[in-house]
Scaffold this active site. Structure first.
Site, PDB file in Angstrom:
ATOM      1  N   ARG A 148      18.891  19.312 -48.184  1.00 33.53           N
ATOM      2  CA  ARG A 148      17.802  18.993 -49.109  1.00 33.53           C
ATOM      3  C   ARG A 148      17.567  17.487 -49.252  1.00 33.53           C
ATOM      4  O   ARG A 148      16.623  17.066 -49.912  1.00 33.53           O
ATOM      5  CB  ARG A 148      18.071  19.636 -50.473  1.00 33.53           C
ATOM      6  CG  ARG A 148      17.687  21.124 -50.445  1.00 33.53           C
ATOM      7  CD  ARG A 148      17.585  21.669 -51.827  1.00 33.53           C
ATOM      8  NE  ARG A 148      18.905  21.900 -52.384  1.00 33.53           N
ATOM      9  CZ  ARG A 148      19.149  22.053 -53.690  1.00 33.53           C
ATOM     10  NH1 ARG A 148      18.171  21.966 -54.554  1.00 33.53           N
ATOM     11  NH2 ARG A 148      20.369  22.282 -54.120  1.00 33.53           N
TER      12      ARG A 148
ATOM     13  N   LYS B 164      25.089  14.181 -46.877  1.00 35.64           N
ATOM     14  CA  LYS B 164      24.726  13.904 -48.278  1.00 35.64           C
ATOM     15  C   LYS B 164      25.677  12.929 -48.960  1.00 35.64           C
ATOM     16  O   LYS B 164      25.246  11.974 -49.617  1.00 35.64           O
ATOM     17  CB  LYS B 164      24.660  15.211 -49.058  1.00 35.64           C
ATOM     18  CG  LYS B 164      24.401  15.001 -50.541  1.00 35.64           C
ATOM     19  CD  LYS B 164      24.027  16.262 -51.259  1.00 35.64           C
ATOM     20  CE  LYS B 164      25.208  17.164 -51.511  1.00 35.64           C
ATOM     21  NZ  LYS B 164      24.847  18.310 -52.349  1.00 35.64           N
TER      22      LYS B 164
ATOM     23  N   GLN C 134      37.127  23.016 -43.954  1.00 34.50           N
ATOM     24  CA  GLN C 134      36.657  24.357 -44.314  1.00 34.50           C
ATOM     25  C   GLN C 134      35.758  24.788 -43.160  1.00 34.50           C
ATOM     26  O   GLN C 134      34.648  24.275 -43.003  1.00 34.50           O
ATOM     27  CB  GLN C 134      35.878  24.309 -45.637  1.00 34.50           C
ATOM     28  CG  GLN C 134      35.488  25.688 -46.123  1.00 34.50           C
ATOM     29  CD  GLN C 134      34.449  25.654 -47.249  1.00 34.50           C
ATOM     30  OE1 GLN C 134      33.751  24.650 -47.443  1.00 34.50           O
ATOM     31  NE2 GLN C 134      34.339  26.743 -47.979  1.00 34.50           N
TER      32      GLN C 134
ATOM     33  N   GLY D 191      31.880  29.188 -50.123  1.00 33.43           N
ATOM     34  CA  GLY D 191      31.962  29.058 -51.574  1.00 33.43           C
ATOM     35  C   GLY D 191      32.987  28.029 -52.024  1.00 33.43           C
ATOM     36  O   GLY D 191      33.852  27.595 -51.252  1.00 33.43           O
TER      37      GLY D 191
ATOM     38  N   ASN E  59      21.635  16.454 -55.088  1.00 28.47           N
ATOM     39  CA  ASN E  59      21.240  17.380 -54.027  1.00 28.47           C
ATOM     40  C   ASN E  59      19.965  16.927 -53.326  1.00 28.47           C
ATOM     41  O   ASN E  59      19.664  17.374 -52.235  1.00 28.47           O
ATOM     42  CB  ASN E  59      21.011  18.788 -54.585  1.00 28.47           C
ATOM     43  CG  ASN E  59      22.326  19.451 -54.999  1.00 28.47           C
ATOM     44  OD1 ASN E  59      23.367  19.224 -54.397  1.00 28.47           O
ATOM     45  ND2 ASN E  59      22.279  20.250 -56.031  1.00 28.47           N
TER      46      ASN E  59
ATOM     47  N   ASN F 188      24.472 -33.499 -48.109  1.00 29.13           N
ATOM     48  CA  ASN F 188      23.102 -33.138 -48.442  1.00 29.13           C
ATOM     49  C   ASN F 188      22.392 -32.652 -47.183  1.00 29.13           C
ATOM     50  O   ASN F 188      22.334 -33.362 -46.187  1.00 29.13           O
ATOM     51  CB  ASN F 188      22.385 -34.357 -49.027  1.00 29.13           C
ATOM     52  CG  ASN F 188      21.096 -33.949 -49.695  1.00 29.13           C
ATOM     53  OD1 ASN F 188      20.252 -33.286 -49.095  1.00 29.13           O
ATOM     54  ND2 ASN F 188      20.957 -34.320 -50.956  1.00 29.13           N
TER      55      ASN F 188
HETATM   56  C1  UD1 Z   1      28.234  24.560 -58.531  1.00 34.75           C
HETATM   57  C2  UD1 Z   1      28.877  25.548 -59.511  1.00 34.75           C
HETATM   58  C3  UD1 Z   1      27.963  25.694 -60.735  1.00 34.75           C
HETATM   59  C4  UD1 Z   1      27.763  24.344 -61.377  1.00 34.75           C
HETATM   60  C5  UD1 Z   1      27.221  23.336 -60.347  1.00 34.75           C
HETATM   61  C6  UD1 Z   1      27.256  21.952 -60.940  1.00 34.75           C
HETATM   62  C7  UD1 Z   1      30.157  27.187 -58.208  1.00 34.75           C
HETATM   63  C8  UD1 Z   1      30.177  28.558 -57.652  1.00 34.75           C
HETATM   64  N1  UD1 Z   1      29.031  26.827 -58.857  1.00 34.75           N
HETATM   65  O1  UD1 Z   1      27.003  25.113 -58.082  1.00 34.75           O
HETATM   66  O2  UD1 Z   1      28.568  26.580 -61.684  1.00 34.75           O
HETATM   67  O3  UD1 Z   1      26.887  24.470 -62.486  1.00 34.75           O
HETATM   68  O4  UD1 Z   1      28.036  23.315 -59.165  1.00 34.75           O
HETATM   69  O5  UD1 Z   1      26.636  21.025 -60.071  1.00 34.75           O
HETATM   70  O6  UD1 Z   1      31.136  26.486 -58.084  1.00 34.75           O
HETATM   71  N2  UD1 Z   1      31.232  23.086 -51.329  1.00 34.75           N
HETATM   72  C9  UD1 Z   1      32.120  23.182 -50.294  1.00 34.75           C
HETATM   73  N3  UD1 Z   1      32.244  24.359 -49.629  1.00 34.75           N
HETATM   74  C10 UD1 Z   1      31.526  25.474 -49.948  1.00 34.75           C
HETATM   75  C11 UD1 Z   1      30.595  25.364 -51.019  1.00 34.75           C
HETATM   76  C12 UD1 Z   1      30.469  24.156 -51.686  1.00 34.75           C
HETATM   77  O7  UD1 Z   1      32.815  22.208 -49.981  1.00 34.75           O
HETATM   78  O8  UD1 Z   1      31.714  26.517 -49.295  1.00 34.75           O
HETATM   79  C13 UD1 Z   1      31.110  21.812 -52.050  1.00 34.75           C
HETATM   80  C14 UD1 Z   1      29.764  21.127 -51.853  1.00 34.75           C
HETATM   81  O9  UD1 Z   1      29.828  20.161 -50.815  1.00 34.75           O
HETATM   82  C15 UD1 Z   1      29.529  20.430 -53.192  1.00 34.75           C
HETATM   83  C16 UD1 Z   1      30.286  21.319 -54.177  1.00 34.75           C
HETATM   84  O10 UD1 Z   1      31.212  22.075 -53.420  1.00 34.75           O
HETATM   85  O11 UD1 Z   1      30.116  19.139 -53.210  1.00 34.75           O
HETATM   86  C17 UD1 Z   1      29.386  22.222 -54.984  1.00 34.75           C
HETATM   87  O12 UD1 Z   1      28.677  23.097 -54.144  1.00 34.75           O
HETATM   88  P1  UD1 Z   1      27.156  23.422 -54.381  1.00 34.75           P
HETATM   89  O13 UD1 Z   1      26.707  24.353 -53.306  1.00 34.75           O
HETATM   90  O14 UD1 Z   1      26.397  22.174 -54.613  1.00 34.75           O
HETATM   91  O15 UD1 Z   1      27.269  24.291 -55.753  1.00 34.75           O
HETATM   92  P2  UD1 Z   1      26.145  24.519 -56.831  1.00 34.75           P
HETATM   93  O16 UD1 Z   1      25.256  25.626 -56.388  1.00 34.75           O
HETATM   94  O17 UD1 Z   1      25.521  23.232 -57.171  1.00 34.75           O
HETATM   95 MG    MG Z   2      25.476  21.214 -56.271  1.00 37.14          MG
END
Ligand code: UD1
Ligand code: MG
Length: 450
Positions: free
Chosen positions: A18, A25, A77, A82, A230, A363
């Site tokens: 995004r 990012k 990962q 998740g 994001n 100077n």
């Molecule tokens: C997450 C939270 C949400 C919270 C929000 C705050 C969860 C399930 N949800 O949602 O409750 O309100 O953040 O900003 O935790 N990441 C990984 N591997 C993955 C998935 C994510 O490393 O498989 C990392 C991403 O790089 C990022 C962070 O975890 O730094 C959060 O992931 P993101 O997908 O942005 O979660 P949100 O949907 O924002």
């Molecule tokens: Mg996020």
């Protein structure tokens, strides 16, 4: 200050599409420092072990993180399944044990050590899980904190899985979570992907901990501290928050900014007391300004040291490797790079000083250029103490101008000038009296011809 041991897990996996560009990012910068470097800087103040979780192909992220924190551990990962799944990628780090495990997101750069300490305080007081909550102006997209009538945290519901009543909750999950180290592996293992996104949600740690008989608590903070990045516009908003913090910190140490909103600071900018900064000044990384210096409008500084009482600008550019000692003056349209100007030296107008040493009190006249580059290599220009370089001189490096020497205006200096000598490096002036009148009449006569 707690003496409990701590492991900080930084989640950085994910492509961040995004942002609509090709850069990962977490390598976007605010205040001259990447998002992940901000988070690691906070982690560094805590004295914790740090595990960074990255995705496939994110070598650039690893490299950037390692540059600021050489002893961080890295975990891959393989698949983005998740946030709980991501924490488990660092299973080996968890297995080595820590009393507190703190999970932070690499895209949430404005968190403070104080807030991490508060979460850890809740663990020390007996909680199994401590979550950071906030009340955003617009809660859409965030997980909601489900709290009972006694204020106990029961669960976190992701928006996609939330009922209309749960969506109406204003208290949201900021993403920062602390888990008791002895429970963390068991909690994480029990999390399932039975939700709308078929992901292993870290947020489920709350309900799982409750089911295991552990306590879960929520603490609150300001939205500004937990702004996640994001999109490009969220990046700009986070930078605006950081700039306000940096300017406030500068005010605290006695810096005067005539129009603070027009001064762009870096996270590592160091400003002394009685420093004055006029409007529209940009600080890149690595700048120190000593007490009493004046930075006038429209200057751009990067990798530079400005000594006590020095004056810079307006319209000056200080590039990396610039070292201005006390009371140096660098004026309008002067560029300095990889050069030391010793105490009291002056270059007041229109000059380029690169790869040079300028002695105390020297100077440098308007239009002086150090010709430091021959197309292949860079060479040094040394200018002695109290030397005087006449306007519009080109100093072809490598070259030395001795102490107290004079260089006549308009000179091209290609060989060394000994101390206290006067060097002319230009054609001698010739004057022919009356010749202008004759020349004009010849030229006019020529013009009349068809
Ligand atoms: C997450 C939270 C949400 C919270 C929000 C705050 C969860 C399930 N949800 O949602 O409750 O309100 O953040 O900003 O935790 N990441 C990984 N591997 C993955 C998935 C994510 O490393 O498989 C990392 C991403 O790089 C990022 C962070 O975890 O730094 C959060 O992931 P993101 O997908 O942005 O979660 P949100 O949907 O924002
Ligand atoms: Mg996020």
């Amino acid at each position: 200050m707690t003496t409990r041991t701590c492991l900080i897990v930084v989640l950085a996996a994910g492509e961040g599409t995004r942002m609509r560009n090709s850069r990962p990012k977490v390598l976007h910068t605010i205040g001259g420092r990447s998002l992940i470097a901000h988070v690691l800087a906070v982690a560094g103040t805590i004295g914790a072990r740090v595990a960074v979780v990255v995705g496939p192909g994110q070598e650039a992220v690893v490299e950037a993180a390692r540059a600021v924190m050489p002893d961080a551990e890295f975990y891959l990962q393989h698949e983005r399944r998740g946030t709980a799944h991501a924490v488990l990628a660092a299973k080996a780090a968890l297995a080595r044990g820590a009393e507190d495990v703190v999970v932070v997101f690499a895209d949430t750069p404005l968190i403070t050590p104080q807030t991490i300490a508060r979460l850890r305080g809740a663990l020390a007081a007996g909680a199994g899980v401590a979550v950071l909550g906030f009340r955003p102006a617009n809660p859409s997209g965030y997980g909601r904190l489900v709290v009972d009538s006694d204020g106990r945290l029961l669960a976190i519901r992701e928006e996609k899985d939330a009922s209309p009543a749960e969506r109406a909750i204003g208290l949201c999950n900021a993403g920062l979570m602390a888990l008791a180290g002895d429970l963390a592996p068991a909690i994480l293992q029990r999390i399932r992907d039975d939700n709308a996104k078929r992901e292993f949600y870290l947020t489920d740690a709350v309900a799982v901990a409750r089911a295991m008989g552990a306590d879960a608590v929520a603490l609150e903070t300001e939205e500004d501290e937990v702004r996640g990045v994001n999109t490009q516009s969220q990046l700009a908003e986070a930078d605006a928050v950081l700039q306000r913090r940096l300017r406030a910190a500068a005010h605290e140490v006695g810096v005067t900014m005539v129009a603070p909103d027009t001064v762009y600071l870096c996270a590592d900018t160091k400003l002394g007391r009685d420093v004055t900064i006029e409007p529209y000044v940009v600080f890149g990384p690595g700048v120190t300004v000593e007490d009493g210096a004046l930075i006038r409008s429209f200057c751009h500084l990067e990798g530079a040291h400005v000594g006590r009482g020095a004056q810079v600008g307006p319209f000056a550019r200080l590039r990396p490797g610039t070292n201005l000692e006390a009371d140096v003056h660098v004026g309008n349209f002067v560029e300095v790079k990889e050069a030391r100007l010793e105490a009291g030296a002056k270059a007041n107008h229109l000059a380029y000083i690169g790869d040079a040493r300028v002695g105390a009190g020297a100077n440098i006249g308007a239009g002086t250029i150090t010709c430091n580059y021959d197309g292949v290599a860079k060479h040094l220009t040394e200018i002695g103490k109290d030397a005087f370089i006449g306007s519009n001189s080109a100093l072809v490096a490598p070259v030395k101008i001795g102490d107290g020497a004079y260089v006549a205006s308009g000179s091209v200096i290609t060989s060394d000038v000994p101390a206290d000598s006067l060097a002319f490096g230009r054609a001698r002036q010739v004057v022919k009296e009356g010749l202008a009148t004759r020349l004009r009449s010849v030229l006019r006569a020529g013009k009349k011809k068809p």
